[in-house]
Design a protein around this motif. Sequence first.
Motif, PDB file in Angstrom:
ATOM      1  N   LEU A  27      37.565  40.156  42.288  1.00  0.00           N
ATOM      2  CA  LEU A  27      37.646  41.618  42.350  1.00  0.00           C
ATOM      3  C   LEU A  27      38.983  42.105  41.828  1.00  0.00           C
ATOM      4  O   LEU A  27      39.082  43.232  41.299  1.00  0.00           O
ATOM      5  N   ILE A  28      40.015  41.263  41.963  1.00  0.00           N
ATOM      6  CA  ILE A  28      41.342  41.618  41.460  1.00  0.00           C
ATOM      7  C   ILE A  28      41.459  41.321  39.989  1.00  0.00           C
ATOM      8  O   ILE A  28      41.896  42.151  39.183  1.00  0.00           O
ATOM      9  N   THR A  29      41.050  40.108  39.588  1.00  0.00           N
ATOM     10  CA  THR A  29      41.228  39.684  38.191  1.00  0.00           C
ATOM     11  C   THR A  29      40.246  40.383  37.252  1.00  0.00           C
ATOM     12  O   THR A  29      40.574  40.642  36.092  1.00  0.00           O
ATOM     13  N   TRP A  30      39.024  40.662  37.713  1.00  0.00           N
ATOM     14  CA  TRP A  30      38.033  41.321  36.868  1.00  0.00           C
ATOM     15  C   TRP A  30      38.041  42.843  37.018  1.00  0.00           C
ATOM     16  O   TRP A  30      37.636  43.561  36.127  1.00  0.00           O
ATOM     17  N   GLY A  31      38.394  43.304  38.238  1.00  0.00           N
ATOM     18  CA  GLY A  31      38.292  44.726  38.511  1.00  0.00           C
ATOM     19  C   GLY A  31      39.428  45.514  37.929  1.00  0.00           C
ATOM     20  O   GLY A  31      39.374  46.727  37.859  1.00  0.00           O
TER      21      GLY A  31
END
Length: 494
Positions: free
Chosen positions: A490-494
Amino acid sequence: MTASTAKAQRFREFKMPDVGEGLTEAEILKWYVQPGDTVTDGQVVCEVETAKAAVELPIPYDGVVHELNFGEGVTVDVGTVIISVDTDPGAGPATAPAPAPEQAPQDVAKDEEEAEPQGRQAVLVGYGAAPSSTKRRARKPQAGVPAQQEPVSAALQAELNGRTAPAPAAPSAPAAPVAPVANGAAAGAVGRPLAKPPVRKLAKDLGIDLATIAPTGPDGIITREDVHAAAAPAAAPAPAEVPGPAPVAEAAAPAGVVDAAARERRVPVKGVRKATAQAMVSSAFTAPHVTEFITVDVTRTMKLVQELKQDPDMAGLRVNPLLLVAKAFLVAIRRHPEVNAAWDEARQEIVYKDYVNLGIAAATPRGLIVPNIKDAGAKTLPQLAGELGDLVATAREGKTSPAAMTGGTVTITNVGVFGVDTGTPILNPGESAILAFGAVKLQPWVHKGKVKARQVTTLALSFDHRLIDGELGSKLLADIAAVLERPKRLITWG
């Protein structure tokens, strides 16, 4: 000013408005006023249920309620007069104008059209029951007016309130018989026969032509009893009751046999359930559905849910697995924006949308509805949690507005709350995809080369194959699963 124009301006008629986007009818759930009650501009007078939600209707006039044209439980077409208000009760006895919606003289119709209030549209307010602010006005008898000349007879008033009316009293002096005429109107009238909207609907349902009925109501109005009387002659007269043994058919009935119909219940299909049925049939036979499934280890996601519940930034917000599934869905759509589209059959175009209105299927007392979170893809996790909590709470209270249930682009249905592993959901009309989130269960799972007990769920993604091919649909579903398996994405893709 003509007399008919003056009456039309005094007796204002409020029509059923279009309370949604293109809705054609609504059912009257509850009246908050009765004839004789004082009302003010903006006061809620009734609650109606459309195919999408329950809505309260305010009256745009000050005055005294003169007539309620329909009883509770009646479905009324948009544009039909449902209530009339005497806006000048101090002017004298409330003598109603000639039946406005049903009389056909061209001069009266023109006067009514001129008397329509300009620039006044119903403003919808709130939902649910509201405390009544009405005042009951005492009814005064009209001196010197015979009972049979009352502006609204007991029979007509009973019809308007949905009750069975008593037979009209015989006139004191014989009147000339009223027979149907060739042009379809009662003798002495101009245009179509005079009848209230409920009576017209009854005649239509029974297949009776109003032009063939001799009216018995005041001023040549066809009553409900007239319609029933016109339908009755088609049946043979019932034989006189003769005392004797029970009919042979009943005596010969086998012992212990129970009529199946006595153990069945029939409920009219209307409101939310009717709209849902029509939408699902339209979707199933319009958009070519494809459904794909994936089973995923969501142990890390379930741990993150518990951690977020303790996070100060999420204080006061409802945090559950559905929230993270919704966020994973939005992240996957951001990586594959071409799935967020709609098929325009009329123009033969694909409409790609740069916003995501995320629908959440919610079970309510009125049936399944799918309100959506506007611009969900642009919201942070705390914002999404707040919107999701408000959406579900509002839906369960039956206060969802029609606008909240239009414009969705994709949807999530959480079948897992019922203990169901997954399903094959049907697309909402106009949307490209719908994700079913199944129950999270502790299952044996191979994790780091060993069989361990892990929390596992199954996701099902249905999509419109005209917009999304198998490759794109598979990538979308795989990305949703990847985020739920390792929520740090969620952090790396979002």
